[in-house]
Design a protein around this motif. Structure first.
Motif, short mmCIF file in Angstrom:
data_model
loop_
_atom_site.label_atom_id
_atom_site.label_comp_id
_atom_site.label_asym_id
_atom_site.label_seq_id
_atom_site.Cartn_x
_atom_site.Cartn_y
_atom_site.Cartn_z
N LYS A 204 0.84 -1.20 0.00
CA LYS A 204 0.00 0.00 0.00
C LYS A 204 0.87 1.25 0.00
N LEU A 205 0.58 2.14 -0.92
CA LEU A 205 1.19 3.45 -0.95
C LEU A 205 0.15 4.43 -0.44
N SER A 206 0.54 5.30 0.49
CA SER A 206 -0.44 6.16 1.13
C SER A 206 0.18 7.48 1.54
N ARG A 207 -0.63 8.52 1.53
CA ARG A 207 -0.19 9.81 2.04
C ARG A 207 -0.53 9.96 3.52
N LEU B 206 11.27 14.50 4.32
CA LEU B 206 11.44 13.88 3.02
C LEU B 206 10.12 13.98 2.25
N GLU B 207 10.24 14.12 0.95
CA GLU B 207 9.08 14.13 0.07
C GLU B 207 9.21 12.91 -0.84
N TYR B 208 8.20 12.01 -0.80
CA TYR B 208 8.25 10.77 -1.58
C TYR B 208 7.29 10.83 -2.76
N GLU B 209 7.73 10.27 -3.90
CA GLU B 209 6.90 10.09 -5.07
C GLU B 209 7.10 8.67 -5.56
N ALA B 210 6.10 8.14 -6.29
CA ALA B 210 6.20 6.78 -6.81
C ALA B 210 5.49 6.68 -8.15
N TYR B 211 5.93 5.74 -8.94
CA TYR B 211 5.21 5.34 -10.14
C TYR B 211 4.39 4.12 -9.71
N ARG C 59 4.84 5.44 2.70
CA ARG C 59 4.28 6.80 2.60
C ARG C 59 4.67 7.43 1.28
N LEU C 60 3.78 8.29 0.81
CA LEU C 60 4.05 9.20 -0.29
C LEU C 60 3.83 10.60 0.24
N GLY C 61 4.37 11.59 -0.47
CA GLY C 61 4.21 12.97 -0.02
C GLY C 61 5.18 13.30 1.11
N TRP C 62 4.77 14.25 1.95
CA TRP C 62 5.63 14.81 2.99
C TRP C 62 5.71 13.89 4.21
N VAL C 63 6.94 13.59 4.64
CA VAL C 63 7.17 12.80 5.85
C VAL C 63 8.21 13.55 6.68
#
Length: 163
Positions: free
Chosen positions: A12-15, A55-60, A90-94
Motif C-alpha cells: 500500500k502506498l499512502s499519504r 522527506l518528500e516521496y513520489e512513486a510510479y 508513505r508518499l508525499g511529505w514525511v
C-alpha cells in the motif's frame, strides 16, 4: 500453514500516517510463531551544513505494484515458509521522526522471517520505483538516490537485468 489459509501479499502506498499495528495485523496467522517487522523513519541529518527537516516521496504506482509482486515471488522462492508479506510506504511529505515505510513478514519460525525482512527492505530500495527528496531547513531540497538502486549512476545493472 493451515491448508485453508492463502498467502497474502499486501503493498500500500499512502499519504496517510502509517499504522504499524495494521501492518502486523495483516500478516498475523495462527500458523506462524514469528512476525518480523521493519520500520523506516525519517532521520534528522546534516548535509552540507543544512539540516534535513523532512522527506518528500513520489512513486510510479502501477510499476511499484508490479515490482512488489516480483519481490514477493522472490522472497517465497528463497524462504518458502514465509506466510504473509505486508509493506506500507508513505508518499508525499514525511517529517523527521515519522515512519516512511512499515513492513512485516510472518513465518512459522523467526529465522526465515528475519532474513526475509532484511531482503525485503534492501530490494524495495533497489527495485521499487519510489523516489525521495530531502528537504532542508534552508528550504532547499535535493533528490536522493538509494545506494541499492541498480539504475543509479554509480551502479551497473545486475547481470540478468534487461533494459
Amino acid at each position: 500453514m493451515a491448508e485453508s489459509e492463502e498467502r497474502r501479499d499486501v503493498f500500500k502506498l499512502s499519504r496517510d500516517w502509517l499504522s504499524v499495528q495494521e501492518v502486523v495485523d495483516t500478516v498475523s496467522s495462527a500458523s506462524c510463531g514469528a512476525i518480523s517487522v521493519f520500520i523506516g523513519t525519517t532521520r534528522e541529518d546534516e548535509v552540507g551544513g543544512r539540516k534535513v527537516i523532512g522527506l518528500e516521496y513520489e512513486a510510479y504506482e502501477p510499476m511499484a505494484q508490479s515490482e512488489f509482486r516480483k519481490l514477493c515471488d522472490d522472497i517465497r522462492e528463497r524462504w518458502p515458509t514465509v506466510t504473509h508479506v505486508c509493506v506500507h510506504h508513505r508518499l508525499g511529505w514525511v517529517k523527521v521522526g515519522e515512519a516512511s515505510v512499515a513492513m512485516a513478514i510472518s513465518s512459522p519460525h523467526r529465522q526465515d522471517g528475519q532474513q526475509a525482512i532484511q531482503h525485503c527492505i534492501t530490494q524495495l530500495k533497489a527495485q521499487i520505483p519510489i523516489w525521495k527528496k530531502e528537504v532542508y531547513d534552508t528550504q532547499e531540497a535535493s533528490w536522493k538516490e538509494n545506494a541499492e538502486c541498480w539504475w543509479a549512476a554509480h551502479n551497473k545493472p545486475p547481470p540478468d537485468t534487461q533494459l
